[in-house]
Design a protein around this motif. Structure first.
Motif, PDB file in Angstrom:
ATOM      1  N   ALA A   1      55.717   3.856  56.025  1.00 10.07           N
ATOM      2  CA  ALA A   1      55.118   3.500  54.737  1.00 10.07           C
ATOM      3  C   ALA A   1      53.620   3.763  54.818  1.00 10.07           C
ATOM      4  CB  ALA A   1      55.372   2.047  54.400  1.00 10.07           C
ATOM      5  N   THR A   2      53.055   4.142  53.696  1.00  8.89           N
ATOM      6  CA  THR A   2      51.609   4.309  53.599  1.00  8.89           C
ATOM      7  C   THR A   2      51.093   3.256  52.640  1.00  8.89           C
ATOM      8  OG1 THR A   2      51.767   6.676  53.992  1.00  8.89           O
ATOM      9  CG2 THR A   2      49.749   5.869  52.948  1.00  8.89           C
ATOM     10  N   ILE A   3      50.195   2.418  53.151  1.00  6.69           N
ATOM     11  CA  ILE A   3      49.573   1.380  52.335  1.00  6.69           C
ATOM     12  C   ILE A   3      48.114   1.758  52.212  1.00  6.69           C
ATOM     13  CG2 ILE A   3      48.979  -1.054  52.171  1.00  6.69           C
ATOM     14  CD1 ILE A   3      51.533  -1.620  53.784  1.00  6.69           C
ATOM     15  N   THR A   4      47.648   1.926  50.999  1.00 11.04           N
ATOM     16  CA  THR A   4      46.288   2.383  50.751  1.00 11.04           C
ATOM     17  C   THR A   4      45.472   1.218  50.203  1.00 11.04           C
ATOM     18  OG1 THR A   4      47.209   4.526  50.190  1.00 11.04           O
ATOM     19  CG2 THR A   4      44.915   4.148  49.623  1.00 11.04           C
ATOM     20  N   ALA A   5      44.375   0.901  50.890  1.00 10.69           N
ATOM     21  CA  ALA A   5      43.521  -0.215  50.470  1.00 10.69           C
ATOM     22  C   ALA A   5      42.057   0.177  50.658  1.00 10.69           C
ATOM     23  CB  ALA A   5      43.841  -1.459  51.285  1.00 10.69           C
ATOM     24  N   VAL A   6      41.192  -0.515  49.957  1.00  7.23           N
ATOM     25  CA  VAL A   6      39.753  -0.283  50.066  1.00  7.23           C
ATOM     26  C   VAL A   6      39.098  -1.556  50.567  1.00  7.23           C
ATOM     27  CG1 VAL A   6      37.649   0.199  48.771  1.00  7.23           C
ATOM     28  CG2 VAL A   6      39.722   1.436  48.221  1.00  7.23           C
ATOM     29  N   ALA A   7      38.322  -1.412  51.620  1.00  7.26           N
ATOM     30  CA  ALA A   7      37.529  -2.522  52.132  1.00  7.26           C
ATOM     31  C   ALA A   7      36.106  -2.345  51.597  1.00  7.26           C
ATOM     32  CB  ALA A   7      37.529  -2.522  53.648  1.00  7.26           C
ATOM     33  N   ARG A   8      35.461  -3.412  51.281  1.00  9.94           N
ATOM     34  CA  ARG A   8      34.095  -3.371  50.757  1.00  9.94           C
ATOM     35  C   ARG A   8      33.150  -3.924  51.828  1.00  9.94           C
ATOM     36  NH1 ARG A   8      34.072  -0.479  46.305  1.00  9.94           N
ATOM     37  NH2 ARG A   8      35.830  -0.857  44.958  1.00  9.94           N
ATOM     38  N   GLY A   9      31.967  -3.335  51.897  1.00  8.59           N
ATOM     39  CA  GLY A   9      30.964  -3.821  52.829  1.00  8.59           C
ATOM     40  C   GLY A   9      30.503  -5.229  52.460  1.00  8.59           C
ATOM     41  N   LEU A  10      29.985  -5.937  53.442  1.00 13.66           N
ATOM     42  CA  LEU A  10      29.631  -7.342  53.245  1.00 13.66           C
ATOM     43  C   LEU A  10      28.450  -7.525  52.308  1.00 13.66           C
ATOM     44  CD1 LEU A  10      30.087 -10.298  54.074  1.00 13.66           C
ATOM     45  CD2 LEU A  10      28.481  -9.894  55.949  1.00 13.66           C
ATOM     46  N   VAL A  11      27.390  -6.792  52.482  1.00 14.50           N
ATOM     47  CA  VAL A  11      26.163  -7.045  51.731  1.00 14.50           C
ATOM     48  C   VAL A  11      26.184  -6.382  50.358  1.00 14.50           C
ATOM     49  CG1 VAL A  11      23.657  -6.801  51.745  1.00 14.50           C
ATOM     50  CG2 VAL A  11      24.853  -7.309  53.863  1.00 14.50           C
ATOM     51  N   LEU A  12      26.316  -5.066  50.323  1.00 18.05           N
ATOM     52  CA  LEU A  12      26.248  -4.348  49.062  1.00 18.05           C
ATOM     53  C   LEU A  12      27.605  -4.154  48.400  1.00 18.05           C
ATOM     54  CD1 LEU A  12      23.614  -1.589  49.829  1.00 18.05           C
ATOM     55  CD2 LEU A  12      23.287  -3.787  48.728  1.00 18.05           C
ATOM     56  N   GLY A  13      28.664  -4.278  49.149  1.00 13.35           N
ATOM     57  CA  GLY A  13      29.995  -4.104  48.584  1.00 13.35           C
ATOM     58  C   GLY A  13      30.381  -2.659  48.378  1.00 13.35           C
TER      59      GLY A  13
ATOM     60  N   LEU B   1      45.781  -7.754  54.990  1.00 15.74           N
ATOM     61  CA  LEU B   1      45.054  -7.280  53.814  1.00 15.74           C
ATOM     62  C   LEU B   1      44.627  -8.441  52.921  1.00 15.74           C
ATOM     63  CD1 LEU B   1      47.134  -4.138  52.785  1.00 15.74           C
ATOM     64  CD2 LEU B   1      44.923  -4.188  53.915  1.00 15.74           C
ATOM     65  N   ASP B   2      45.505  -9.413  52.729  1.00 14.61           N
ATOM     66  CA  ASP B   2      45.174 -10.577  51.905  1.00 14.61           C
ATOM     67  C   ASP B   2      44.059 -11.408  52.535  1.00 14.61           C
ATOM     68  OD1 ASP B   2      47.018  -9.847  50.008  1.00 14.61           O
ATOM     69  OD2 ASP B   2      48.605 -11.165  50.780  1.00 14.61           O
ATOM     70  N   ARG B   3      44.123 -11.613  53.836  1.00 18.55           N
ATOM     71  CA  ARG B   3      43.101 -12.425  54.517  1.00 18.55           C
ATOM     72  C   ARG B   3      41.731 -11.759  54.494  1.00 18.55           C
ATOM     73  NH1 ARG B   3      46.294 -14.519  59.885  1.00 18.55           N
ATOM     74  NH2 ARG B   3      47.629 -16.019  58.802  1.00 18.55           N
ATOM     75  N   ARG B   4      41.703 -10.456  54.577  1.00 17.85           N
ATOM     76  CA  ARG B   4      40.423  -9.733  54.582  1.00 17.85           C
ATOM     77  C   ARG B   4      39.938  -9.386  53.185  1.00 17.85           C
ATOM     78  NH1 ARG B   4      40.161  -5.974  59.879  1.00 17.85           N
ATOM     79  NH2 ARG B   4      40.838  -7.560  61.326  1.00 17.85           N
ATOM     80  N   ASP B   5      40.723  -9.709  52.194  1.00 19.04           N
ATOM     81  CA  ASP B   5      40.371  -9.474  50.794  1.00 19.04           C
ATOM     82  C   ASP B   5      40.134  -7.992  50.503  1.00 19.04           C
ATOM     83  OD1 ASP B   5      40.087 -10.411  48.229  1.00 19.04           O
ATOM     84  OD2 ASP B   5      37.919 -10.640  48.399  1.00 19.04           O
ATOM     85  N   TRP B   6      40.984  -7.148  51.074  1.00 18.55           N
ATOM     86  CA  TRP B   6      40.933  -5.725  50.784  1.00 18.55           C
ATOM     87  C   TRP B   6      41.712  -5.482  49.509  1.00 18.55           C
ATOM     88  CZ3 TRP B   6      41.849  -2.688  55.980  1.00 18.55           C
ATOM     89  CH2 TRP B   6      40.813  -2.994  56.859  1.00 18.55           C
ATOM     90  N   GLN B   7      41.254  -4.541  48.702  1.00 20.20           N
ATOM     91  CA  GLN B   7      41.886  -4.253  47.424  1.00 20.20           C
ATOM     92  C   GLN B   7      42.839  -3.075  47.570  1.00 20.20           C
ATOM     93  OE1 GLN B   7      38.461  -3.379  45.100  1.00 20.20           O
ATOM     94  NE2 GLN B   7      37.934  -5.517  44.758  1.00 20.20           N
ATOM     95  N   LEU B   8      44.061  -3.268  47.110  1.00 22.32           N
ATOM     96  CA  LEU B   8      45.036  -2.181  47.138  1.00 22.32           C
ATOM     97  C   LEU B   8      44.694  -1.168  46.058  1.00 22.32           C
ATOM     98  CD1 LEU B   8      48.382  -4.117  47.571  1.00 22.32           C
ATOM     99  CD2 LEU B   8      47.200  -2.750  49.267  1.00 22.32           C
ATOM    100  N   THR B   9      44.802   0.103  46.393  1.00 29.79           N
ATOM    101  CA  THR B   9      44.579   1.140  45.386  1.00 29.79           C
ATOM    102  C   THR B   9      45.893   1.676  44.854  1.00 29.79           C
ATOM    103  OG1 THR B   9      44.436   2.844  47.084  1.00 29.79           O
ATOM    104  CG2 THR B   9      42.367   1.815  46.381  1.00 29.79           C
ATOM    105  N   ALA B  10      46.984   1.265  45.467  1.00 28.75           N
ATOM    106  CA  ALA B  10      48.330   1.618  45.008  1.00 28.75           C
ATOM    107  C   ALA B  10      49.237   0.440  45.318  1.00 28.75           C
ATOM    108  CB  ALA B  10      48.822   2.874  45.726  1.00 28.75           C
ATOM    109  N   PRO B  11      50.301   0.228  44.572  1.00 28.27           N
ATOM    110  CA  PRO B  11      51.188  -0.900  44.860  1.00 28.27           C
ATOM    111  C   PRO B  11      51.848  -0.732  46.231  1.00 28.27           C
ATOM    112  CG  PRO B  11      52.058   0.439  43.064  1.00 28.27           C
ATOM    113  CD  PRO B  11      50.730   1.003  43.423  1.00 28.27           C
ATOM    114  N   TYR B  12      52.307  -1.868  46.776  1.00 28.50           N
ATOM    115  CA  TYR B  12      53.019  -1.817  48.047  1.00 28.50           C
ATOM    116  C   TYR B  12      54.240  -0.916  47.906  1.00 28.50           C
ATOM    117  CZ  TYR B  12      50.314  -5.648  50.046  1.00 28.50           C
ATOM    118  OH  TYR B  12      49.309  -6.416  50.546  1.00 28.50           O
ATOM    119  N   PRO B  13      54.526  -0.110  48.930  1.00 27.94           N
ATOM    120  CA  PRO B  13      55.678   0.792  48.828  1.00 27.94           C
ATOM    121  C   PRO B  13      56.996   0.025  48.937  1.00 27.94           C
ATOM    122  CG  PRO B  13      54.679   0.965  50.994  1.00 27.94           C
ATOM    123  CD  PRO B  13      53.794   0.053  50.183  1.00 27.94           C
TER     124      PRO B  13
END
Length: 176
Positions: free
Chosen positions: A161-173, A141-153
């Motif tokens: 464990a459920t880890i919830t993160a959001v990935a953003r598209g390259l061009v528009l985000g 997650l850190d290497r891909r720069d995904w944003q967590l939407t909830a703290p690590y469990p």
């Protein structure tokens, strides 16, 4: 507006409205360029160079919309991809997407579309200590720069464990 959206100054719905307005104005410019070309051809009006520049700019602005329309036709019409199609986890809507409606569970047709289009997306099981797997997920997650939407469990003594993160598209985000 793309820079403002990427820097979180603009929310998603207004951003999409601006994109739609840009596409509409570019299509109108291309239509007017066609009308001007007709007048140029039939009546010998002036402004051929301006007409060419305007048409070229309109085509350049509309090109990404054309690519997006092409992608929309070749990819399956899925609204979510999950590693567990039988019991997918609920989406966390506490971030910028809070105005979205909650998704209903995937239909059998959507499940078969996902299995056909994305055969490698499935749940994984590892013969490693649980903490090691969670640490590896955090690293990815850190290497891909995904944003967590909830703290690590808290993983003490757990086996899931459920880890919830959001990935953003390259061009528009846009959230992916």
């Amino acid at each position: 507006v793309v820079a403002g959206y990427r820097l979180d100054f603009v929310d998603t719905p207004p951003f999409l409205w601006v994109l739609a307005l840009v596409a509409l104005l570019a299509a109108l410019a291309l239509l007017l360029a066609g009308i001007a070309l007709s007048r140029l051809w039939n009546f010998g009006d002036r402004g051929g160079r301006d007409l060419s520049v305007g048409a070229l700019l309109a085509v350049l602005v509309l090109a990404p919309f054309g690519v997006a329309a092409y992608w929309a036709t070749i990819y399956p019409p899925l609204r979510d991809i999950s590693t567990d199609v039988d019991d997918p986890p609920a989406l966390d809507t506490s971030d910028r997407t809070s105005d979205m409606n909650a998704l209903s569970p995937p239909t059998p047709g959507e499940q078969s579309l996902q299995a056909e289009a994305y055969p490698l997306v499935s749940g994984r099981s590892y013969n490693l200590p649980f903490e090691t797997v969670v640490d590896a997920v955090e690293t990815v997650l850190d290497r891909r720069d995904w944003q967590l939407t909830a703290p690590y469990p808290d993983i003490n003594g757990q086996s899931e464990a459920t880890i919830t993160a959001v990935a953003r598209g390259l061009v528009l985000g846009l959230p992916a």
